[in-house]
Design an enzyme around this catalytic site. Structure first.
Site, PDB file in Angstrom:
ATOM      1  N   ASP A 202       0.771  -1.150  -0.184  1.00  0.00           N
ATOM      2  CA  ASP A 202      -0.029   0.051  -0.033  1.00  0.00           C
ATOM      3  C   ASP A 202       0.954   1.238   0.025  1.00  0.00           C
ATOM      4  O   ASP A 202       1.633   1.550   0.889  1.00  0.00           O
ATOM      5  CB  ASP A 202      -0.904  -0.053   1.357  1.00  0.00           C
ATOM      6  CG  ASP A 202      -1.952   0.982   1.355  1.00  0.00           C
ATOM      7  OD1 ASP A 202      -2.990   1.003   0.541  1.00  0.00           O
ATOM      8  OD2 ASP A 202      -1.744   1.836   2.003  1.00  0.00           O
ATOM      9  N   GLU A 252      14.357 -15.466   1.796  1.00  0.00           N
ATOM     10  CA  GLU A 252      14.611 -16.435   2.676  1.00  0.00           C
ATOM     11  C   GLU A 252      13.398 -17.557   2.477  1.00  0.00           C
ATOM     12  O   GLU A 252      13.773 -18.473   2.987  1.00  0.00           O
ATOM     13  CB  GLU A 252      14.121 -15.865   4.205  1.00  0.00           C
ATOM     14  CG  GLU A 252      14.898 -14.774   4.563  1.00  0.00           C
ATOM     15  CD  GLU A 252      14.450 -14.257   5.816  1.00  0.00           C
ATOM     16  OE1 GLU A 252      13.398 -14.482   6.441  1.00  0.00           O
ATOM     17  OE2 GLU A 252      15.133 -13.317   6.368  1.00  0.00           O
TER      18      GLU A 252
END
Ligand code: GLC
Length: 542
Positions: A202, A252
């Site tokens: 956002d 990750e």
């Protein structure tokens, strides 16, 4: 399970679910996560690749859920974390990926951090997570404006002011504070650990701010600014270091997570930076959403976008509607000489709206968008051809734009009215009870049930288009423009998909090729005015 594909988002069709308005499983009038899960077959049948789920986190709803109290929890009105897990699993079983919203520019004013900041003195570390400043005498610290109207500063009890680029209930975080950065890395891991495939970021262009004293003047909003990386508030160069940090977290995971940036910048070449592989991976391209209906304008924005993306080594991410703008079935009915930008931004009442015309143009624009190389984001209900609900009673309005404009601009509620699933019933199948925004008379005629299996319906058109789209290669950016009949836009992709749009006021003959799909009935080889068609170019195997 979804096919393994390291860059799935490049060509994905992503469907935005605004959960409060999608489907209500418990009859309280508010859509919820179990409601989304219960309607996944609709989405699988539509043929989408992924869902973007707008915020479902605990929120006082000062801004439709974009004011968040806890980034790692579910609003009890919308469900539980178990419901999220169920939704992820049920979506994945159908080969549908899930993207969740992440709102990093601000929190709710009810967030524990902000409560702590208010209870703490000026200069405290609790205040340093946000942007607290002393005023200039009785005046706010600077001339910065809120996107929802009025000043971007609000005064607190001890006389200091805090910055909020959106509603006053949405205090901005200070992203130069390492604690803020760490917090959001934790938020990303929390949802990625649960199995979400990506994030919609956002207001990505607002995180980095120049907070050196004295604060620099910026009385204008980002959309119209000649941004070059040095504006005090918008699209600053150092915002990219934030997203490089996010990339490290995305990587990750196996597969690495992706994100799509919401940026409102008039400078496309700067917005591409957010999509670099070292950052988020994708950025919305709002150029088609901002375009006025017309051959020259549509062609120009598509050409600019394709060439810009090509130069940046990216594929475009097209959008025609979302929860912030009037639905394109209403917006595109505007006369080109009206001021679409004012309407787009304000969500006000459009002049001279003809609903038939809007519906016709919207279907044509959708076929054009879905024929373009790259990815496309659909907004819930556009597959039904829903218009913006323009005449909501003012007593039900919830958008902060309405309140901050002193009741002069109605805001965005008109595109957030709960979906009609059935022709009749208390909330037209949205749930067993009411609906938090009233559905207008006649909405049932646009319901899923009314359009299901109906040849020529909007729903059937979307399904057909998404089914056919899979036969072609949206990852191949090569297109050619062919001139032909006046008023006809005609593009041909290297894979043989040809899309024509008739902007003229009379039917026009279709070019040669096998007709695959049309947004309105083709008669005697002629495409009606304000309609689009897909054809298979005759030399398609060449
Ligand atoms: C984004 C959202 C919008 C929200 C604003 C503040 O533009 O799409 O709905 O009001 O950010 O979070």
């Amino acid at each position: 399970m979804a096919r393994p594909d390291p860059r799935w988002w490049d060509t994905a069709v992503v469907y935005q679910v605004y959960p409060r308005s999608f489907a209500d499983s418990d009859g309280d009038g508010v859509g919820d996560l179990a409601g989304v899960t219960s309607r996944l077959d609709h989405l699988a049948g539509l043929g989408i690749d992924a869902i973007w789920l707008s915020p479902f986190y605990p929120s006082p709803l000062a801004d439709g859920g974009y004011d968040i109290v806890d980034h790692r929890a579910v609003d009890p009105r919308l469900g539980t974390l178990d419901d999220v897990d169920d939704l992820i699993a049920a979506a994945h079983r159908r080969g549908i990926r899930l993207i969740v919203d992440i709102v990093p520019n601000h929190t709710s004013d009810q967030h524990p951090w902000f409560r702590e900041a208010l209870a703490s003195p000026a200069g405290s570390s609790a205040r340093d997570r946000y942007i607290f400043r002393d005023g200039r005498g009785e005046e706010p610290p600077s001339d910065w404006r809120s996107h929802f109207g009025g000043s971007a500063w609000e005064r607190v009890g001890d006389g200091q002011w805090y910055c909020h680029l959106f509603a006053r209930e949405q205090p901005d975080l200070d992203w130069s504070n390492p604690e803020v950065r760490e917090h959001f890395h934790g938020v990303i891991r929390f949802w990625a650990d649960r199995g979400v495939d990506g994030f919609r970021v956002d207001a990505a262009h607002t995180l980095a701010k120049d907070l050196t004293e004295p604060l620099r003047s910026q009385p204008r909003l980002s959309r119209a600014l000649p941004l070059d990386g040095t504006d005090p508030l918008y699209d600053r160069d150092e915002v990219h270091s934030i997203f490089e940090g996010w990339r490290a977290v995305f990587d990750e995971y196996d597969p690495p997570r992706m994100a799509v940036a919401e940026t409102w910048s008039p400078r496309n070449e700067r917005s591409y930076l957010y999509a670099r592989p070292t950052e988020l991976g994708q950025v919305f391209d709002f150029s088609l959403l901002k375009a006025r209906w017309g051959l020259e304008e549509f062609r120009r924005v598509i050409e600019d976008s394709l060439s810009g993306h090509r130069a940046a080594g990216l594929l475009p991410t097209w959008v025609l509607s979302n929860h912030d703008v009037p639905r394109h079935a209403s917006r595109l009915a505007l006369d080109p000489d009206a001021d679409p930008d004012a309407w787009l931004l304000s969500g006000g009442t459009a002049p001279r709206i003809d609903p038939e015309r809007g519906a016709r143009r919207a279907r044509a624009a959708t076929l054009l968008m879905l024929a373009l190389p790259g990815s496309a984001y659909l907004y819930q209900g556009e597959e039904l051809g829903l218009p913006k609900v323009a005449d909501l009673p003012t007593a039900v309005l919830q958008d902060p734009v309405w309140f901050r404009s002193g009741g002069t601009v109605k805001g965005r509620d008109g595109c957030r009215v709960p979906l009609p699933w059935t022709r009749t019933g208390p909330s037209l199948g949205f749930g067993t009870g009411g609906s938090w925004l009233p559905q207008p008379p006649g909405f049932g005629r646009l319901s899923v049930a009314a359009q299901e299996g109906v040849s020529g319906s909007s729903l059937t058109l979307y399904r057909e288009a998404l089914r056919l789209r899979r036969r072609f290669d949206a990852a191949d950016p090569r297109i050619e423009w062919h001139d032909g009949e006046p008023g006809m836009l005609r593009l041909v992709r290297a894979d043989g998909l040809c899309c024509v749009v008739n902007f003229a006021s009379e039917p026009r003959p279709l070019p040669p090729g096998e007709l695959l799909l049309a947004s309105a009935p083709v008669e005697a080889g002629h495409l009606p005015s304000e309609s689009a068609a897909w054809l298979l170019r005759q030399r398609s195997t060449a």
